[in-house]
Design a protein around this motif. Structure first.
Motif, PDB file in Angstrom:
ATOM      1  N   ALA A 115       0.854  -1.185   0.000  1.00 37.46           N
ATOM      2  CA  ALA A 115       0.000   0.000   0.000  1.00 37.46           C
ATOM      3  C   ALA A 115       0.892   1.237   0.000  1.00 37.46           C
ATOM      4  CB  ALA A 115      -0.917   0.002   1.216  1.00 37.46           C
ATOM      5  N   PRO A 116       0.456   2.319  -0.657  1.00 34.29           N
ATOM      6  CA  PRO A 116       1.272   3.529  -0.739  1.00 34.29           C
ATOM      7  C   PRO A 116       1.344   4.244   0.600  1.00 34.29           C
ATOM      8  CG  PRO A 116      -0.881   3.918  -1.702  1.00 34.29           C
ATOM      9  CD  PRO A 116      -0.820   2.459  -1.387  1.00 34.29           C
ATOM     10  N   PRO A 117       2.279   5.183   0.748  1.00 35.49           N
ATOM     11  CA  PRO A 117       2.388   5.957   1.998  1.00 35.49           C
ATOM     12  C   PRO A 117       1.098   6.704   2.309  1.00 35.49           C
ATOM     13  CG  PRO A 117       4.323   6.284   0.609  1.00 35.49           C
ATOM     14  CD  PRO A 117       3.325   5.539  -0.228  1.00 35.49           C
ATOM     15  N   ASP A 118       0.767   6.770   3.601  1.00 32.54           N
ATOM     16  CA  ASP A 118      -0.382   7.548   4.053  1.00 32.54           C
ATOM     17  C   ASP A 118      -0.110   8.006   5.484  1.00 32.54           C
ATOM     18  OD1 ASP A 118      -0.833   5.334   5.704  1.00 32.54           O
ATOM     19  OD2 ASP A 118      -2.370   4.500   4.401  1.00 32.54           O
TER      20      ASP A 118
ATOM     21  N   PHE B 106      -0.999   6.797   8.204  1.00 31.84           N
ATOM     22  CA  PHE B 106      -0.735   5.710   9.139  1.00 31.84           C
ATOM     23  C   PHE B 106       0.584   4.995   8.847  1.00 31.84           C
ATOM     24  CE2 PHE B 106      -5.344   6.206   8.780  1.00 31.84           C
ATOM     25  CZ  PHE B 106      -5.675   6.437  10.108  1.00 31.84           C
ATOM     26  N   SER B 107       1.063   5.103   7.614  1.00 28.48           N
ATOM     27  CA  SER B 107       2.285   4.414   7.210  1.00 28.48           C
ATOM     28  C   SER B 107       3.068   5.317   6.253  1.00 28.48           C
ATOM     29  CB  SER B 107       1.936   3.080   6.524  1.00 28.48           C
ATOM     30  OG  SER B 107       3.097   2.407   6.120  1.00 28.48           O
ATOM     31  N   PRO B 108       3.909   6.202   6.786  1.00 24.35           N
ATOM     32  CA  PRO B 108       4.606   7.190   5.958  1.00 24.35           C
ATOM     33  C   PRO B 108       5.468   6.594   4.851  1.00 24.35           C
ATOM     34  CG  PRO B 108       4.797   7.738   8.288  1.00 24.35           C
ATOM     35  CD  PRO B 108       4.187   6.370   8.217  1.00 24.35           C
ATOM     36  N   GLU B 109       5.965   5.378   5.061  1.00 23.33           N
ATOM     37  CA  GLU B 109       6.818   4.745   4.057  1.00 23.33           C
ATOM     38  C   GLU B 109       6.062   3.742   3.199  1.00 23.33           C
ATOM     39  OE1 GLU B 109      10.148   3.052   6.032  1.00 23.33           O
ATOM     40  OE2 GLU B 109      10.897   4.969   6.796  1.00 23.33           O
ATOM     41  N   GLY B 110       4.767   3.636   3.412  1.00 23.20           N
ATOM     42  CA  GLY B 110       3.994   2.647   2.680  1.00 23.20           C
ATOM     43  C   GLY B 110       4.090   1.286   3.347  1.00 23.20           C
TER      44      GLY B 110
ATOM     45  N   TRP C 134      -0.179  -1.151  -5.838  1.00 24.05           N
ATOM     46  CA  TRP C 134       1.046  -0.485  -5.378  1.00 24.05           C
ATOM     47  C   TRP C 134       2.123  -1.559  -5.220  1.00 24.05           C
ATOM     48  CZ3 TRP C 134       2.917   4.287  -5.024  1.00 24.05           C
ATOM     49  CH2 TRP C 134       4.036   4.537  -4.214  1.00 24.05           C
ATOM     50  N   VAL C 135       3.168  -1.468  -6.039  1.00 22.76           N
ATOM     51  CA  VAL C 135       4.161  -2.537  -6.114  1.00 22.76           C
ATOM     52  C   VAL C 135       5.567  -1.966  -5.992  1.00 22.76           C
ATOM     53  CG1 VAL C 135       5.078  -4.410  -7.554  1.00 22.76           C
ATOM     54  CG2 VAL C 135       2.633  -3.875  -7.617  1.00 22.76           C
TER      55      VAL C 135
ATOM     56  N   ASN D 173      14.900  -4.674  -7.083  1.00 21.77           N
ATOM     57  CA  ASN D 173      16.010  -3.734  -7.310  1.00 21.77           C
ATOM     58  C   ASN D 173      15.562  -2.274  -7.356  1.00 21.77           C
ATOM     59  OD1 ASN D 173      17.759  -6.002  -7.587  1.00 21.77           O
ATOM     60  ND2 ASN D 173      17.124  -6.188  -9.737  1.00 21.77           N
ATOM     61  N   THR D 174      14.387  -1.980  -6.770  1.00 17.36           N
ATOM     62  CA  THR D 174      13.954  -0.590  -6.666  1.00 17.36           C
ATOM     63  C   THR D 174      13.581  -0.299  -5.223  1.00 17.36           C
ATOM     64  OG1 THR D 174      11.647  -1.114  -7.155  1.00 17.36           O
ATOM     65  CG2 THR D 174      13.059  -0.558  -9.019  1.00 17.36           C
ATOM     66  N   SER D 175      13.823   0.919  -4.796  1.00 16.98           N
ATOM     67  CA  SER D 175      13.518   1.294  -3.407  1.00 16.98           C
ATOM     68  C   SER D 175      12.152   1.959  -3.290  1.00 16.98           C
ATOM     69  CB  SER D 175      14.594   2.251  -2.868  1.00 16.98           C
ATOM     70  OG  SER D 175      14.684   3.411  -3.673  1.00 16.98           O
ATOM     71  N   GLN D 176      11.624   2.439  -4.408  1.00 16.45           N
ATOM     72  CA  GLN D 176      10.356   3.156  -4.395  1.00 16.45           C
ATOM     73  C   GLN D 176       9.244   2.307  -4.990  1.00 16.45           C
ATOM     74  OE1 GLN D 176      10.009   6.208  -2.973  1.00 16.45           O
ATOM     75  NE2 GLN D 176      12.183   6.058  -2.412  1.00 16.45           N
ATOM     76  N   GLY D 177       8.068   2.416  -4.392  1.00 13.75           N
ATOM     77  CA  GLY D 177       6.919   1.737  -4.950  1.00 13.75           C
ATOM     78  C   GLY D 177       6.299   2.534  -6.086  1.00 13.75           C
TER      79      GLY D 177
END
Length: 504
Positions: A245-248, A250-254, A301-302, A306-310
């Motif tokens: 799930a994307p950042p929100d 409740f979860s700043p980093e997703g 949301w994936v 080898n990637t740090s960002q969703g």
């Protein structure tokens, strides 16, 4: 849609009876239907009943998108299922008396008992019983054969399917045929457990229909990496990234759920065969189902390897809108659905669901915009109103711990609360008013977490945590004794009166 009605959310595992083995079972389900009927409740929402692993208590971590969890089989009605060893009896008594479900222990006890019952069946079953078992295997072969083989191989290999010998991992025909022969007994034991569970569930569904009670199942969004479905259809479930799930707020980093993600193009190329099969299977078990993570059918949301960002897949809103409409066209054709549309949901998702008249959720504590709560009397008719979900704290805990402005805003917006002060105190009058507010909502469906009815602080799950507090809650009393407890009886009688007054 069905007629205006109310009901409860209670996992099957939470039921408690005099004959259970430390976890709610299908024998308890029959008794619980009687309790619902007396309380004028005509809907029972459950959590997923799918097969799970002994070491993972979550009902959302499943071996397959098909089948029933053998953990829920009522052993009391099975010949040869009683524990005989001196070691088993103390373990069974401990599991029965525990306030929480002791999953590894219960799995071990019930699996051993089922193995004895299976041997008894093989030796003593009547011609009619063997014929019924054979017919079930034929009728359900499209998912049962694969699940039984996968379960037998998983037990034999003791590692994820992609680490099996290549000929098994890639499902080469000759290797599968050898495995079927080698694991004949293990496969048929699994098939037999499924037959027993489905036979018992069929009686539950028939009784529910006789009492005009809807059974509402819960469909997880996707299966696990190490699941039968991912092994059988690897092209449909991509493993080069992790779903989340994307950042929100409740979860700043997703969130990273550690799950594969759908290749919806591959699904479309098959005519959505797997999704349709899952829908048809669910419609045979339940009168309707809750579709988890509705927004995921529009965009996933994936975090790719080898990637740090969703990232959202697909990335563009027009693509997401088209995808969601296609998916929900399929989902709504195969079975009646309610969708979990909570959290950060784009307007185009709500627009699609509204156009198709698919009910979404209205959780009273979250139904607000810019700090102003929505009056439940104005909720859309195509919705389900509730005081909480399986992931929230209890209604009582929420009221006692939320900010003062939230209580004040609820009191101002909800007619049934306007004579109550916005203080943290959670007394009987306020509790009744909150239940009444939900029941009086315009929503066609109203649903209460079971423990909210009694103003208990019991919680089913705390997201993002691991421990004995998740997915292990049990009723405090045996169902057989609910009627003899004065407080419980009063609460159920009050619920019945409020329900009738609200026209449900």
């Amino acid at each position: 849609m069905y007629s205006r009605r109310s009901g409860v959310l209670l996992p099957l595992f939470s039921l408690r009876t005099k004959t259970d083995w430390g976890v709610g079972d299908l024998g308890a389900a029959s008794l619980f239907l009687d309790t619902l009927a007396k309380a004028k409740q005509r809907m029972w929402m459950l959590l997923p009943l799918l097969p799970t692993l002994p070491e993972d208590a979550s009902p959302y971590s499943t071996l397959s998108a098909f089948g029933l969890n053998p953990l829920y089989i009522d052993l009391h009605s099975l010949a040869g299922a009683l524990p005989h060893s001196d070691e088993a009896l103390p373990m069974l008594e401990e599991a029965k008396q525990s306030p929480h479900i002791l999953y590894p222990q219960v799995f071990q006890l019930k699996e051993a008992a089922l193995a004895k019952a299976w041997i008894c069946f093989c030796r003593r079953a009547s011609v009619e019983e063997k014929t019924a078992f054979s017919l079930f295997c034929q009728q359900q072969a499209n998912w049962l054969e694969d699940l039984a083989l996968f379960a037998a191989l998983a037990l034999e290999q003791k590692k994820p399917w992609w680490e099996w010998p290549a000929e098994l991992a890639t499902r080469q025909a000759s290797a599968l045929e050898k495995a079927r022969s080698r694991l004949w007994a293990q496969r048929h034991f699994w098939m037999w457990k499924q037959w027993v569970a489905h036979s018992q569930w069929a009686k539950i569904k028939a009784k529910a229909e006789a009492l005009d009670i809807l059974l509402c199942g819960d469909e997880p969004f996707i299966v696990a990496h190490d699941s039968c479905d991912a092994w059988v259809n690897p092209q449909l479930f991509l493993r080069n990234g992790k779903l989340g799930a994307p950042p929100d707020d409740f979860s700043p980093e997703g969130q990273n759920w550690g799950l594969p993600y759908f290749d919806f193009e591959a699904h479309r190329a098959t005519g959505y065969a797997w999704m349709r099969q899952r829908g048809r299977y669910a419609s045979g078990l339940f009168h309707m189902k809750r579709v988890d993570h509705a927004v995921g059918y529009f965009r996933q949301w994936v975090k790719l390897e080898n990637t740090s960002q969703g990232q959202f897949i697909p990335p563009e809103e027009t693509q997401q809108t088209t995808l969601g409409r296609q998916n929900f066209e399929v989902l709504s054709q195969e079975s009646k659905i309610i969708v979990e549309d909570l959290g950060v949901i784009p307007n185009f998702v709500h627009d699609c669901l509204r156009e198709k008249e698919i009910p979404g959720y209205r959780v009273m504590r979250w139904a607000r915009y810019d700090g102003r709560y929505e009056n439940p009397h104005h909720y859309p008719e195509a919705s389900l109103v509730t005081t909480g979900t399986h992931d929230t704290e209890s209604l009582k805990t929420f009221w006692q711990t939320c900010q003062h402005w939230e209580r004040q805003a609820m009191v101002s917006a909800i007619p049934e609360l306007q004579n109550h002060p916005p203080s943290p105190e959670f007394g009987p009058a306020l509790h009744t008013a909150l239940l009444q507010a939900a029941l009086n909502a315009q929503s066609r469906y109203c649903n209460f977490p079971w423990f909210d009815i009694f103003a208990k602080e019991t919680r089913m799950n705390t997201p993002g945590t691991v421990g004995i507090h998740n997915w292990t809650c049990r009723m405090e009393q045996d169902i057989e004794n609910l009627g003899s407890d004065e407080n419980t009886q009063k609460a159920l009688e009050q619920l019945a009166k409020l329900t009738q007054a609200a026209g449900r």
